[in-house]
Structure formats: C-alpha cells, structure tokens
Write an enzyme that holds these catalytic residues in place. Structure first.
Site, PDB file in Angstrom:
ATOM      1  N   CYS A 225       0.795  -1.189  -0.053  1.00  0.00           N
ATOM      2  CA  CYS A 225      -0.046  -0.064   0.111  1.00  0.00           C
ATOM      3  C   CYS A 225       0.802   1.419  -0.001  1.00  0.00           C
ATOM      4  CB  CYS A 225      -1.031  -0.084   1.244  1.00  0.00           C
ATOM      5  SG  CYS A 225      -1.968  -1.388   1.222  1.00  0.00           S
ATOM      6  N   HIS A 304      12.209   1.364   6.198  1.00  0.00           N
ATOM      7  CA  HIS A 304      11.908  -0.033   5.821  1.00  0.00           C
ATOM      8  C   HIS A 304      12.346  -0.792   7.021  1.00  0.00           C
ATOM      9  CE1 HIS A 304      11.126  -3.616   3.638  1.00  0.00           C
ATOM     10  NE2 HIS A 304      10.974  -3.248   2.659  1.00  0.00           N
ATOM     11  N   HIS A 388      -2.330  20.012   7.107  1.00  0.00           N
ATOM     12  CA  HIS A 388      -3.163  18.860   6.678  1.00  0.00           C
ATOM     13  C   HIS A 388      -2.492  17.708   6.903  1.00  0.00           C
ATOM     14  CE1 HIS A 388      -5.872  21.906   5.077  1.00  0.00           C
ATOM     15  NE2 HIS A 388      -4.906  22.381   4.582  1.00  0.00           N
ATOM     16  N   HIS A 392      -2.741   7.033   5.354  1.00  0.00           N
ATOM     17  CA  HIS A 392      -3.428   5.981   4.511  1.00  0.00           C
ATOM     18  C   HIS A 392      -4.416   5.317   5.109  1.00  0.00           C
ATOM     19  CE1 HIS A 392      -3.532   2.228   2.344  1.00  0.00           C
ATOM     20  NE2 HIS A 392      -3.101   1.482   3.177  1.00  0.00           N
ATOM     21  N   HIS A 421     -14.580   5.807   4.897  1.00  0.00           N
ATOM     22  CA  HIS A 421     -16.104   5.630   4.909  1.00  0.00           C
ATOM     23  C   HIS A 421     -16.418   5.492   3.268  1.00  0.00           C
ATOM     24  CE1 HIS A 421     -20.078   6.666   5.087  1.00  0.00           C
ATOM     25  NE2 HIS A 421     -20.216   6.020   6.021  1.00  0.00           N
ATOM     26  N   ASN A 425     -10.622   0.971   1.843  1.00  0.00           N
ATOM     27  CA  ASN A 425      -9.310   0.815   1.438  1.00  0.00           C
ATOM     28  C   ASN A 425      -8.862   0.733  -0.019  1.00  0.00           C
ATOM     29  OD1 ASN A 425      -6.390   0.223   1.564  1.00  0.00           O
ATOM     30  ND2 ASN A 425      -6.604  -1.227   3.191  1.00  0.00           N
TER      31      ASN A 425
END
Lengths: 497, 431
Positions: A225, A304, A388, A392, A421, A425
């Site tokens: 992702c 990572h 802002h 994710h 919502h 995802n």
C-alpha cells in the site's frame, strides 16, 4: 465550587500564551537578531550623512580589478549554488477514479453473498460480519464487476478489464484536466501490488495512449500500500536527472484476482476492507509549470523495517490449507506499524519541525540521557509543522493508532476517516482520495503543508511532505463532487448489521 | 402438448444488481391484507425485444440506469423478514435484485413459434421462499439472449409483493431512465386508501405456507387477434355500441372454454385492477397489489350468444363501485387461491393509457419496441386463467393468453369459433 475551575482555566490560558511566546521567539530567532542590527546600521547611516559615507567608501581604495574580481566571484558562487540545488518537483494535478454505481457494495449485499458462498462455514461468515460492522466503511464503497457474481469470477480477463477500466478512466481524466498530450509524457510509473501480468500494466498504458518510444517507463509490483509514495520518490529521482520533463504516476490496486476464495479467518479480512480505486498523478520539473502546479514536493522519507523478522512476516501472502492464496495479517500489525512510524518520524522530524520543537526535543533528549532516564520522552507536536494530514486509510485501527500517537484532533484525521467510509481501503491510491477530500472541502490554501503517511507490507512506512503552491478552488468534478456536502458523517463504533 | 424437448435455455451466470444510492436505514415496507391473500401465487413478466440493449453486460449503461431506478424502489431490493409477531414485511436493506444471464439456443422467432408455457418459465428465475428468507431474493431478473439477436427480459416476484401493473411500470420506468426521460409513473409506496381498508381486520400473522402442489398439468397458449378481427365480429354479430374488445374476447373465450370443459360452468372470477376505479384514483405507480376479484355468474353460458355474455361482462365491470371493491376486499382473507379456483378472467384494459399499451412503450432504443409481452402467474388453480392483454398494434386488437389443463387446451386450439377470427397462435408448444 465555582472558584476552583477558574484558576485552572486561567493557568492553562497563561500556559498557552507562554508556549506561543516561546515558539515565536525560537522560530524567528534570526529575525529577532537581525532586526536590531539592521536598525542600528540604518540609524548610523542616517546619522553619518552622504559626504561621510563617500569618504568611508573612498578610503577603502577599491580599484576596478578588485571590484570586478569580487563580483565575478559572487556570481560564480551563486551560479554553483543554483545549479547544484535540487530541482523543484511540482505536482501539477492528479485525478482519482470514481467507480460506476453498479459496482457499489451495500453491507447487506456483501453479507448475503458471503452467506451464499460460505454456506458451510457460519463461523467465517460471523467473523466477516463483525469485521464489517467495525470497519468504518460506508455503504457506497465499490468492488469490481467480477466480484459481484455468485460465485465471483476472477479470471485473468476480468482482472485485465478492471485494470483497463480504472487506469484508463483516471488517465483520461488527468489528460483532460491538465491539457497534456499523451505524446508529451516523458516518464511513466505504474504501481499495482498484486496484479502483474505480461506485458506489464505500464506497457498496457503505453499501448492504449500511443506514448513515445523513448519513454522511461517503470512498473512497480509487490510493494504494497505504500507503493504510491515509492513511485513519487522514484519520479523525483528521475526528474532530477532529466531536465525539463514530466512524469505520470498511476497508483492502483486490482482487486479481481486477489479476492480470497477460501475460509481462513485471518485471510478473509482483506476482502472486507479492500475496494476498487485508482489515481493518476502528473509531476513535473519544468519552470513553466510553477504557476499552474498545485503542490511542491518538499520532502520524501522512506523507512523500511524488513530487517526485523516480525515486521517482515506481519503481512504475508500465502496459501491456506485448501490451496487458496490470500494475505495473512498478523495480530501485532498495529504494534509494528507504530514502530515503523516512530522510525520514520525520527528521520522526518528534523526536516520539518520548527526550531522551537526541535530545541525542546533536544533538551528533553539531553535531559533523559544525562540527568534522568525516567523522564518521559518529548513527543514533538507535528500539528505545528503541518496544516493537513493524509494518513493511509488502511483500516480504522491504523487511523486510530496514528491519531493517538501523533495527538491529532478529529479534524486532522477527518480526510482519512471519510475516505475510508466512502471509498474503503483503495491501497496506494487512498492518499490521493484524501487529498482530494481536503481540496473539495475548500481547506487547501497557498503555503499549506500536507503530510502523507503510507504503510505497506515489508514493513514500510513512507512519508511525503507537500507544500501547496496556490489556493485550490473547490473542484467541480472529482470523486467527491456529488457527495462532499454529506460529509463529514458520524461513523459509529459498531454499525448494526 | 408436444414432444418433450431438451431445455433450450442455459443459465450462464448470476449476480446481484444494487441500487445506486443507499436507502434510508430502518425503512420497512409492510404487506396489506390483499397482498397476503396473493401469497400462493408468483408473478412473471417476460418482454421480448428483437434487438438486445445489452452489450458487455458488466459495463453497460443499461445496468447503470437499472441501478438508478432501483434506488427509487427500496422494496424491490429489500429482503422479506418476519416480525416478532410472525407477520411478514420487507426490510429495505439494499441487498439487491438477483440478476441472471442466460442463452437460448434458438432464434426469437423460432422460440415464439414453438415454445410452450413450461419453456417460457425457463426464461424467468424462480425459487420458492425458504424458512429463513434473509438471503432469499424475492425479485429476480433474467436476461435471455436469443441466437442471432433478440432478448427476453424476465422479471419474477412473489405475487404478494407486486401485481402485473407494478411490474410493468417498473420495466417501463427502467427504459425511461435509460433514455434519460422523466418517469411517467414514479413509484408510490403509500398504503391502500382508508376508504377501502376501514372495515378490514388487522393483518393477521401469516400461517405456515400450506402449499399443496396443484396437481393438474396445465398448458398455455397465446392468441393474437388483430383489430380487424374485432371489427369483423362487430359487423357480423352486431354487438352493442359500448362493447369493448375485452367484453367481446372475454365472452368468446368464456363460452368456448365452458364448452370444452363440458360443464355448465356458469361462474367465473373477474380480476380487475382498481387503481383508476376509485373516486380518488391511485397512481399507476402504486406499488403492491390493487386487484379486485369478483364473481360473475350466468347459467348455461356455453349456449349463450357472445353478445349476451359480452353485455353481462360489460355491465359487471362498469358497475364496480367503491363499495363493491371494499366488500370484495373484505372477503379475500377467506380465500387461499385467487387465480384458478374458478375460471379466472384477467382484465388488463387499464394498461392502455390514451390508446397506447403501456408495456409496448417500454423501449430502450428508439424504434426497437417489444415484439411480445407475456404475463405468467404461478400456482394457478385447476380451472384455468384467461388473460386479455393489449396488443402491440394499437386499436381494437387483443392478445389473449389462456392457461388450461392439457386436454382442454388441445380441444380449445382447434375450436372453430375462435379460429374464425384468424388469430395468430404463439407460445403454444405446437410444432
């Protein structure tokens, strides 16, 4: 007692002003130093009068050669400085895919299909229902057409047509918005984690739009992702090397071939959360784009944690007992995400935090190391560094965890929650839906800084910091155009199904 | 009725079509007493088009207009549930319309010529309601593609939830949504007006479904009468001036069926839609059942002239007052089988609005009108049903569909009185 709360209130107000004063002092320290010096210099000059200034000038005895050499030197240094500065990378515009209404998945339909397909496994159905109730998803998320069949028909053809549908629609929209001609695309990066056919999806895009033969195309797969920000990082590096170029990034996740067909509980979870989506982004390093670009890329930090075994195995694709392939999510996913975030923050903190927070952090660090190890570590206030936040939308738990760790308010995480919502995802493209939400709400002003945080299998935590280049008017079209007025909605802890 | 054939319809796939917008949560659609009285029957509408509006199916615009339409019909995409008191109702939870895709191995013309009632039921999807109806889709759509082009769209539902007018308006509204027009008959979910329900008892809990299967094997045939046939009859027999095609064709079939049945058969049940018969007419979009079932008697009907019978039918229909409708409604709770207990004549004259038959105006693409529309009622009683439906050609022609036990049907198909009118006989299974 009416008296008791008053002192608390006044003391907290006093504390707030103390904090504000401290921040202004430290963040504008140099100005505070320079302004008095400049004032004194100006007063001196005025006092001296023009003849005295000329006298001082003549006494220095500059001759032509000296003056020329000095000016050449200055010009030389400034040229070297400007040439070696990294190019500014602009995000010209981006476009998010909005699925057709026929792909909508209401809760009742999802549960009904689940019951019909898993009729001998009521426990797995129960599990899916509990996940869906607490997921934070709404009734308008979408799955690709092949998954609406009873039973689903995840053929390779169906996967390719989903890819064509989402990618080409997003790219058509991007070309229309930016007025870019397909033959002018210099760099193309496509990232899709779980579907990697031959020829690649980037080849599919080049074929459809007849892009140039000397295009620099890259297809990233398997990176989870957070691949969206990895693509942005790659585009940035390529744009440093190639002058006067633009890059198109396509971030998507193709759901069709990866819908888990078995009944192992831990592997049914992604079925409940992952939904159809895609985003196409145009980035550029051309000076001519600096007027119309929406954002400038300030920083991009990749962390990572794959060296640690627990992190490596926490999101693991494997076969279940019956041979169905699915993604196994381990139970300590949240803890590992927290660790990855901490590692990322440690790197990005010094780059983005204002001096006041860095000083406090340094002082608390010194205090812990030298004086008292039991002192609570100071968590810098990232709300001072960014206007802002785009977290994710991996799931409600991820957003809750980050809200807690970074001490964010409900409004800061609103974009993430509402994206979860409305769209579910959507993996690597969810950050762009969130950014689009903020723009659609009319909250994006020139100079605002946005922090995008993405997590991915491996385990990775990548962040990108963007600075808004121009105040963005509420877009008339876009994925949120027909529903933004209904948002934000209240999302209950548990939806009764 | 014919040679037993292999099934010519093959179902290829099944999915669930959803509405485009979420409906208000917690919404519930209750059933009226009339609705519950229809419980034993099922209703199926099949519309035949010479050219299919479907392409790839998954990404068709027709699917999008269907989803938008379904947002206006929450009970169609809801699921049946039992309240704690044992009363059935529809929970409007957006679960969706079950949609099946099938392929027919013959062309549409061949099908209309050679298929019979049982074959036609393959064009619709149906499953009886199980004990736990939470995952059972009451409304089912089947898209059947014919060899060489042409499509039959079959929509099925329990008769408890809708009547023929409701389904016809639903399909017509789909075509209007597809062509981006305003819906001529938007749906209305208000209950039956109080003028009709004042005397009726409260809805009683539904008893467990008793369904004894109907034992007689029935056959169906469809007779298409042209406008000229009616005119010819009027000239020859000198029918009274106010006679409508319904009166004439209903009378014709009643007398001929009575003859075939060899009973005096002096009683029929007349089924009339009462939407427009009330002093405050219900809109065509009224969702649910609005049917009046009343008895009509005549001694020795087989020997009576058609003129006489037609006049009786005409008087009966014209004299349907609100009080009569209300008293008939009060009695429905006592009956189990609404269609077929007595020979039932179904009147569909109300579907002709300003000379245009509503079902034949359901057009997806300009110029592609339906070639035929069939209505099928499931679990009909042994006496049979005669349905007098509008014809695709406007005017006085009618399409009469007859369901009778097999031996009676085979006699009716060769009846000279009927054949005098030169009907085109389709969907009778005769090769």
């Amino acid at each position: 007692m009416p008296q008791a709360p008053m002192p608390e209130l006044t003391s907290s107000v006093k504390l707030k002003y103390v904090k504000l004063g401290y921040q202004y002092l430290v963040n504008h320290f140099l100005s505070f130093l320079l302004i008095p010096i400049m004032a004194i210099g100006a007063v001196e000059l005025l006092r001296m009068g023009p003849e005295e200034i000329l006298n001082v000038w003549n006494s220095l005895e500059f001759d032509l050669v000296q003056v020329l050499c000095t000016s050449f030197f200055v010009i030389f240094i400034s040229t070297v400085y400007f040439m070696s500065k990294p190019r500014t990378i602009y995000l010209v515009d981006y476009s998010c895919y909005k699925p057709p209404v026929t792909c909508r998945v209401p809760f009742a339909t999802f549960m009904e299909h689940s019951r019909l397909i898993l009729k001998d496994k009521p426990k797995s159905v129960e599990f899916q229902m509990r996940i869906l109730e607490r997921s934070g998803l709404g009734e308008e998320t979408c799955l690709p057409p092949a998954i609406h069949y009873i039973p689903p028909t995840p053929t390779m053809d169906a996967a390719r047509s989903e890819a064509q549908l989402v990618i080409f629609t997003a790219m058509d929209d991007l070309f229309k918005k930016t007025g870019l001609k397909p033959k002018d695309v210099d760099i193309l990066i496509v990232n899709c984690s779980l579907f990697s056919p031959t020829p690649s999806l980037s080849a599919m895009v080049i074929n459809k739009y007849k892009l140039r033969s000397n295009i620099k195309s890259v297809n990233l797969s398997g990176m989870g992702c957070s691949a969206g920000l990895i693509s942005v990082d790659l585009a940035r590096d390529l744009l440093q090397v190639h002058p006067n170029s633009n890059a198109i990034i396509v971030s998507t996740e193709i759901i069709t071939p990866n819908y888990y067909q078995g009944n192992e509980r831990a592997m049914l979870l992604p079925n409940c959360l992952f939904r159809m989506g895609a985003a196409a982004i145009l980035m550029s390093n051309r000076r001519s784009d600096r007027w119309r670009a929406k954002y400038k890329l300030s920083h991009l930090v990749r962390t990572h944690r794959g060296a640690d075994d627990k992190s490596f195995y926490c999101v693991y694709e494997q076969e279940d007992k019956e041979g169905h392939v699915g993604i196994n999510l381990s139970k300590d996913l949240m803890a590992i995400a927290g660790e990855a975030l901490k590692a990322n923050i440690t790197t990005i903190g010094p780059l983005v935090l204002p001096a006041s927070e860095q000083l406090l952090f340094l002082l608390s660090l010194i205090g812990r190391k030298i004086f008292n190890p039991k002192l609570k570590p100071y968590i810098p206030d990232f709300k001072l560094a960014f206007e802002h936040f785009c977290i994710h939308a991996g799931g409600r738990a991820v957003i809750d965890e980050l809200q807690k760790n970074l001490q964010l308010s409900g409004e800061h995480v609103e974009a993430s929650r509402m994206t979860l919502h409305r769209f579910g995802n959507t993996s690597s493209s969810s950050l762009w839906y969130e950014l689009s939400y903020i723009e659609s709400k009319g909250r994006m002003r020139r100079g605002d800084r946005v922090w995008q945080i993405a997590f991915g299998s491996g385990f990775k935590c990548n962040s990108a910091v963007w600075k808004c280049n121009r105040t963005i008017k509420t877009p008339k079209d876009g994925p949120w155009s027909d529903c933004i007025d209904r948002y934000p909605v209240f999302i209950p802890e548990v939806v009764k199904l | 009725m014919g040679i037993v054939q292999e099934n010519r319809v093959e179902v290829k796939s099944m999915l669930t079509a959803v509405s485009s917008k979420p409906s208000r949560s917690g919404r519930v659609h209750p059933f009226t007493t009339l609705d519950n009285a229809m419980s034993r029957h099922t209703l199926h509408v099949i519309v035949y088009y010479p050219r299919s509006p479907f392409g790839s199916f998954d990404l068709d615009s027709v699917r999008i207009s269907l989803s938008e339409l379904l947002s206006m019909y929450p009970p169609v995409v809801g699921r049946v549930a039992k309240t704690p008191d044992g009363i059935l109702e529809v929970k409007c939870n957006d679960a969706g319309l079950r949609t099946l895709k099938a392929k027919v191995c013959v062309g549409i013309d061949e099908w209309l010529r050679s298929a019979d009632g049982h074959d036609e039921s393959d064009l619709t999807a149906w499953e009886d309601m199980p004990e736990d109806p939470s995952t059972w889709a009451p409304f089912r759509l089947q898209i059947n593609e014919f060899e060489g082009g042409g499509v039959a769209i079959g929509l099925s539902c329990p008769h408890r939830q809708a009547d023929a007018t409701t389904l016809t308006v639903l399909l017509k509204s789909w075509t209007e949504a597809q062509r981006r027009r305003c819906l001529v008959h938007p749906p209305s979910f208000s209950p039956l007006p109080s003028i009709l329900t004042d005397d009726t008892d409260a809805v009683k809990p539904n008893s467990a479904s008793i369904s004894e299967p109907i034992s007689t094997k029935t056959a169906t045939a469809t007779f298409r009468f042209s406008s000229s046939a009616f005119k010819k009859y009027v000239e020859e027999e000198g029918i009274f001036p106010k006679a409508s095609p319904l009166d004439v064709f209903a009378a014709l079939f009643w007398t001929r069926v009575a003859l075939v049945k060899r009973k005096s058969h002096d009683r029929v049940c007349m089924c009339v839609d009462f939407r427009r018969l009330l002093p405050n007419p219900l809109p065509y979009g009224f969702f649910g059942n609005a049917l009046n079932f009343s008895s009509l008697e005549m001694t020795n009907v087989a020997d009576q002239g058609i003129v006489h019978v037609a006049r009786l039918i005409n008087d009966h229909v014209t004299n349907l007052t609100v009080e009569k409708i209300r008293s008939d409604l009060n009695r429905v709770g006592e009956q189990e089988l609404m269609y077929g207990r007595d020979l039932t004549i179904v009147n569909m004259e109300h579907m002709i609005v300003e000379g245009d038959p509503m079902m034949y105006d359901a057009v997806f693409e300009d110029g592609v009108r339906p070639v035929h529309v069939s209505y099928r009622i499931g679990n009909v009683g042994g006496e049979g049903v005669i349905m007098v439906m509008p014809s695709p050609e406007k005017g006085f022609g009618r399409v009469v569909s007859v369901t009778l036990p097999e031996e009676e049907m085979s006699k009716l198909l060769v009846d000279q009185e009927i054949l005098r009118f030169e009907p085109k006989i389709i969907l009778s299974g005769v090769k």
